[in-house]
Design an enzyme around this catalytic site. Sequence first.
Site: not given
Length: 330
Positions: A9, A13, A66, A87, A102, A132, A134, A156, A186
Amino acid sequence: MSKKALITGVTGQDGSYLVELLLKKKYEVHGLVRRTSTFNRGRIEKFLNLKNDKQNKKFILHYGDLVDSGSLTKILSKVKPNEIYHLGAQSHVGTSFEIPEYTLEATGYGTLKLLEAIRNLKIYPKIYQAGSSEMYGNFSANKLNENSSFHPRSPYAAAKVYAHWIAVNYREAYNMFISNGILFNHESPNRGENFVTRKITLGAAMIYLGLRKKLVLGNLEAKRDWGYAKDYVEAMWLMLQQKKPDDFVISTGKSHSVRDFCKIVFGLLNLDYKKFVISDKKYFRPTEVDSLEGDSAKARKLLGWQPKTSLKSLAKIMLKSDIEYIKKLK
Ligand code: NAP
Ligand code: GDD
């Protein structure tokens, strides 16, 4: 000899801020990149020294994916990193409802593939796994910490719960050094343009410069605990400098609504957000996470980490960057 880090990743970001941090700390940094039809190195270009035509020998990219375990094995056996920052993920919650298979493949199963490749190669890097907030689903009476239970509210989040627990299992079963960061939202100027804070700073900057009349968002009442990505990658690094692996919540401990963020950003431009922001159901999610607020006391105590940037300062940083970005495009 300098330490070697591998980042999955790396084009995202967090990858971009982590490369900067690790290069400053004199690491040799390796990044896994996917083949894409358009060149997507924008966030990390400056570390590659492409303009000088001299490749940065301390920052090396490798093609892989991945979902392709062969590529993971090849890169790991070539690099033999001391630290791995995992990440890589399909990280957009809303999109995960559109591409759930996916999302699981890359975010959940991808984590297992990476851990299996490391285990089979008998290499022993320290591993950071990007968990996360989440995963919690919703904020209840108390702030969320490492002991709060998970109730994922999206494909997710469900994939991230799998990644979290498979990391815990590999840590316990095979004694691998794997730390799960449970990071709350973030943001930064490098945030993807379809995450809400960036959508707001970019939209407000365009309105300010006369290029747009309205900004269409989804649920304005959702609350998030927003911090600055640059502060948060330091926590990732600190987790891998500890003697023992563990799980850590990283958050500011303060939450604000999407509406509050609009108010702050448009306010910085002396504009009234109510005249420009529209809420449209098309951006609502089938199941929403209404509110998240984290308790990072453990990280503050054991890692000596703390957030340094207030939401208003973050909004200023993002807005300034977006105004400059749009002026350049013009
Ligand atoms: P991001 O900007 O969306 O970056 C995701 C990265 O993953 C990109 O480099 C992307 O590559 C890569 N990727 C996606 N699918 C891949 C695959 N199949 N194989 C290899 N690489 C793949 O995400 P971020 O905000 O930097 O977040 C970093 C990690 O932290 C993610 O795992 C995210 O879920 C997690 N996280 C983020 C936050 C947050 O608020 N930012 C909070 C908690 C956890 P391309 O550039 O090629 O698409
Ligand atoms: N993206 C987006 N776009 N979100 C909107 C919009 C809009 O137009 N309007 C309102 N929202 C609301 C979403 O419904 C959500 O409640 C909140 O704004 C934040 O959305 P995002 O910025 O997309 O972030 P997220 O909280 O769903 O997920 C991010 O943070 C997670 C950590 O909690 C991502 O970075 C995840 O990868 C990360 O795990």
